[in-house]
Design an enzyme around this catalytic site. Sequence first.
Site, PDB file in Angstrom:
ATOM      1  N   GLY A 197     -25.282   3.729  -1.319  1.00 50.31           N
ATOM      2  CA  GLY A 197     -26.447   4.462  -1.810  1.00 50.31           C
ATOM      3  C   GLY A 197     -26.098   5.819  -2.383  1.00 50.31           C
ATOM      4  O   GLY A 197     -26.991   6.576  -2.782  1.00 50.31           O
TER       5      GLY A 197
ATOM      6  N   TYR B 175       0.839  -1.197   0.000  1.00 49.08           N
ATOM      7  CA  TYR B 175       0.000   0.000   0.000  1.00 49.08           C
ATOM      8  C   TYR B 175       0.880   1.256   0.000  1.00 49.08           C
ATOM      9  O   TYR B 175       1.573   1.543   0.974  1.00 49.08           O
ATOM     10  CB  TYR B 175      -0.918   0.032   1.221  1.00 49.08           C
ATOM     11  CG  TYR B 175      -1.905  -1.105   1.307  1.00 49.08           C
ATOM     12  CD1 TYR B 175      -2.193  -1.920   0.209  1.00 49.08           C
ATOM     13  CD2 TYR B 175      -2.582  -1.377   2.495  1.00 49.08           C
ATOM     14  CE1 TYR B 175      -3.098  -2.956   0.297  1.00 49.08           C
ATOM     15  CE2 TYR B 175      -3.500  -2.406   2.595  1.00 49.08           C
ATOM     16  CZ  TYR B 175      -3.745  -3.194   1.494  1.00 49.08           C
ATOM     17  OH  TYR B 175      -4.651  -4.223   1.593  1.00 49.08           O
TER      18      TYR B 175
ATOM     19  N   LEU C 219     -22.575  -0.046  -2.054  1.00 46.37           N
ATOM     20  CA  LEU C 219     -23.671  -0.279  -1.099  1.00 46.37           C
ATOM     21  C   LEU C 219     -23.980   0.947  -0.246  1.00 46.37           C
ATOM     22  O   LEU C 219     -24.843   0.885   0.623  1.00 46.37           O
ATOM     23  CB  LEU C 219     -23.312  -1.457  -0.201  1.00 46.37           C
ATOM     24  CG  LEU C 219     -23.160  -2.794  -0.938  1.00 46.37           C
ATOM     25  CD1 LEU C 219     -22.502  -3.835  -0.045  1.00 46.37           C
ATOM     26  CD2 LEU C 219     -24.515  -3.286  -1.437  1.00 46.37           C
TER      27      LEU C 219
END
Length: 322
Positions: free
Chosen positions: A206, A58, A204
Amino acid sequence: MRFVQLDTPKPISKIGLGTWQFGSREWGYGPDYERRARDIVRRAVELGVTLFDTAELYGFGRSERILGAALGADRDKVVLASKIFPVLPVAPVVQQRAVASAARLGVTGIDLYQVHQPNPVVADTTTMRGMRALQDVGLVAEVGVSNYGLRRWRFAEAALGRRVLSNQVRYSMIDRGPERDLLPYAEQHGRIVIAYSPLAQGFLSGRYDAANPPRGAVRRANPYFLPENLERGAALINTLREVADAHDATPSQIALAYLLRHPNVVAIPGASGVEQMERNAAAAEIDLTDDEYAALAAAARAFRPVTGLAAVPGLIRARAGK
């Protein structure tokens, strides 16, 4: 905060913090990000989060350095998890890379050291020999794997001769493969499944729909964010919103609560700011009813995204900005 009910040297919180984005320019890393990352980490500690996940890959080590510096004196109080990228995961290399990760983190021991993904050529026999040596000298407390199927997870454990505590895998309401075999195995044998990308990179949440797709390069490369899939996912998002309203929560929190309902699952969502970290941590306190869980599971099963080769033309158009 709630914790996994397993015998581990330090308690492992059900919600952790994934730090892939620390130091990674594709996630918007820039001059101001280290200060923001520190604020996120400090708030996570205040909220009782104990699991902090990073990797040598990373940001090519920057994530480990940023995380270690942000934790400061709290490094010894939390569960620091890092990963070796298995380019040549023979025993001496595994040991050298663990020493390097510990140095970047600013610690004398890594609480959970994981193999980032299975090497298709090098067997886990030699990799786990290196892990066992690291445990024997006290540099590594627990060993884990990542992106392993059940058969290879069990083989790695046999090669280590001790428990391989965890398997970090992609797991969300729309990536439910681990429910078939990894979750039952973890529950039966006292192991942990660590869910990365538990919000499917924000699908997920929204926040996105066909008229409002994401802009970032990482999400544009994800077939779930094709306009057709955003349309197909509308029913699932509506179900998440309905359950969220009943708990005065957000769709993201409910998506996390769906995963955390399993006793041997922890989730490591990333956070772009302190408020998002606070919302993620609060998801650990949400208790879904049986009916709510069943409704969410049914909505998730009904979602049929376009993936694989069928998604390639759309991804090409998305990359071209058309």
